[in-house]
Scaffold this motif. Structure first.
Motif, short mmCIF file in Angstrom:
data_model
loop_
_atom_site.label_atom_id
_atom_site.label_comp_id
_atom_site.label_asym_id
_atom_site.label_seq_id
_atom_site.Cartn_x
_atom_site.Cartn_y
_atom_site.Cartn_z
N THR A 219 0.83 -1.20 0.00
CA THR A 219 0.00 0.00 0.00
C THR A 219 0.86 1.25 0.00
OG1 THR A 219 -1.72 -1.18 1.20
CG2 THR A 219 -1.85 1.21 1.20
N TYR A 270 -6.49 1.07 -1.08
CA TYR A 270 -7.31 -0.11 -1.34
C TYR A 270 -7.09 -0.56 -2.79
CZ TYR A 270 -9.84 0.73 3.01
OH TYR A 270 -10.17 0.90 4.33
N SER A 274 -8.74 -5.62 -2.59
CA SER A 274 -8.94 -5.21 -1.21
C SER A 274 -10.41 -5.27 -0.83
CB SER A 274 -8.42 -3.78 -1.00
OG SER A 274 -7.02 -3.70 -1.24
N TYR A 276 -13.28 -3.45 1.58
CA TYR A 276 -13.61 -2.21 2.29
C TYR A 276 -14.87 -2.46 3.13
CZ TYR A 276 -15.16 2.66 2.93
OH TYR A 276 -15.59 3.85 3.45
N TRP A 292 -16.36 -1.78 -7.63
CA TRP A 292 -16.53 -2.50 -6.37
C TRP A 292 -17.76 -3.39 -6.45
CZ3 TRP A 292 -13.10 -1.57 -2.23
CH2 TRP A 292 -12.20 -0.52 -2.43
N ARG A 392 -12.90 -4.64 -4.16
CA ARG A 392 -12.53 -3.93 -5.37
C ARG A 392 -12.09 -4.92 -6.44
NH1 ARG A 392 -7.63 0.46 -6.39
NH2 ARG A 392 -8.17 0.83 -8.58
#
Length: 394
Positions: A219, A270, A274, A276, A292, A392
């Motif tokens: 990241t 993200y 990833s 969320y 997403w 994602r």
């Protein structure tokens, strides 16, 4: 050369049928409107209120969704509905599915209209939504994509992805304007942007110093790449870069949050793949960009354990909300039985279970205990609290 909207001179053939020398048909009208109206949804007004964007898709109950009223143009043809419409989707099967809600222009003889339809997708462990049909006879605009989890019987708003703003899938029809003086608006935006940069730069430096020590390597590298990209643009004189490197390769001036963009920062933190987690039903793609998908509806997350085959790879699913115990799963236990038997021979009275008598008779018995229990599945849930999870994908 073709031309439209001219009065016809009317004559009559030998049978008395009128003949027009400037006839126009629906196809010519559609081609005319398509030359200056793009495909999409038309913002409409109700009772002098602000313009509304029609054909929003929302959950109703069970497997039903509501498609709200609206107006659209597709290839020069116009369609509208003054009332809300309801559509019913098929329940979830053994695997996940992605369906589409579409506006369909259909020029085939049996249709010749614009209407709303459900496009049912194929099932699979990683299902893909259907491809929109766009040919000389049919042209579809996608209003929403709906994720149907396996065995589901209810559609949730969190699983409805609004695609109306995606110009490739749907889009909006803009008004035809001759000229707008945007100079005052441009000056106001520039003034606000300058003020934002001056006040936010210090906040960005403080935020960056605090976060760089807690981000994982991947990241942090993503975020650093974004900053370097802005720096390189500045060095090349490309608009958007606000920082340069000094002789030691360090930042001479840090970019602000506004320069990088909150959406870019979020997507750097993200990356694709990833997850969320939030209590908001809003799709992160609308707020920050990226693509997403609603993730793990009705499920909890478990960490990878390479030594356990049930948890050895990402994406494995298992477990159940309820469970009925099998015989092998029942704890070991005993049942106490009380037997009473008596026999009489002559003047002798014998009482079992000793059975040590002079009674020449033999007796056998196979007693069973009474049945109890309901055999119903028991609740298998841990204490929980629900939230929205998004993964994602692009």
């Amino acid at each position: 050369m073709n031309s439209l909207f001219f009065d016809s001179e009317v004559t009559f053939d030998e049978y008395g049928t009128p003949v027009y020398d400037r006839p126009n048909n629906a196809e010519q009208l559609r081609e005319t409107f398509a030359s200056f109206l793009s495909n999409g949804i038309v913002p409409t007004r109700k009772n002098n209120m602000a313009a509304e964007l029609g054909f929003m898709v929302s959950q109703k109950s069970g497997m039903q969704v509501t498609v709200h009223s609206g107006m659209c143009w597709i290839n020069g043809a116009c369609g509208w509905s003054k009332t809300d419409m309801e559509l019913t989707l098929d329940s979830g099967g053994d695997y996940d599915r992605r369906d589409l809600i579409v506006l369909r222009l259909d020029l085939r003889r049996d249709a010749r209209n614009i209407d709303v339809f459900v496009r049912k997708g194929s099932v699979g462990t990683d299902p893909v939504a259907p491809v929109l049909q766009r040919d000389t006879a049919v042209h579809e605009l996608c209003l929403a994509e709906i994720f149907i989890p396996a065995h589901s019987s209810v559609i949730m708003n969190a699983n409805i992805s609004d695609t109306r703003m995606n110009t490739d899938l749907c889009g909006f029809v803009a008004g035809i304007l001759t000229k707008i003086d945007t100079e005052p608006l441009y000056r106001q935006i520039q003034s606000d942007l300058l003020s934002f940069r001056e006040t936010e730069q210090a906040d960005f430096l403080e935020w960056y110093d605090g976060i760089k020590n807690i981000l994982d390597e991947s990241t942090a590298n993503n975020l650093l790449a974004l900053i370097k990209e802005r720096i390189e643009k500045s060095a090349l004189g490309v608009p958007g870069g606000v920082a340069t490197l000094d002789a030691n390769g360090k930042l001479a001036q840090m970019p602000t949050v506004n320069d990088i963009g909150i959406g870019n920062i979020f997507l750097a933190v993200y990356p694709v793949g990833s997850i969320y987690i939030t209590t908001s039903a809003a799709n992160p793609g609308i707020l920050f960009g990226g693509v997403w998908r609603a993730f793990a509806p009705g499920r909890v997350l478990v960490g990878i354990n390479p030594s356990d085959s049930d948890f050895s790879t990402s994406g494995k699913m298992g477990g159940s909300k309820t469970h009925t115990l099998t015989v092998d799963e029942t704890p070991k236990h005993v049942h106490t039985q009380s037997l009473h038997w008596s026999a009489q021979e002559g003047n002798s009275s014998v009482v079992s279970p000793a059975l040590e008598t002079n009674d020449p008779r033999e007796y056998s018995t196979y007693p069973t205990t009474g049945e109890t229990g309901g055999g119903q599945p028991h609740n298998n849930l841990q204490p929980y609290i629900t939230c929205y999870m998004w993964r994602r994908t692009a």
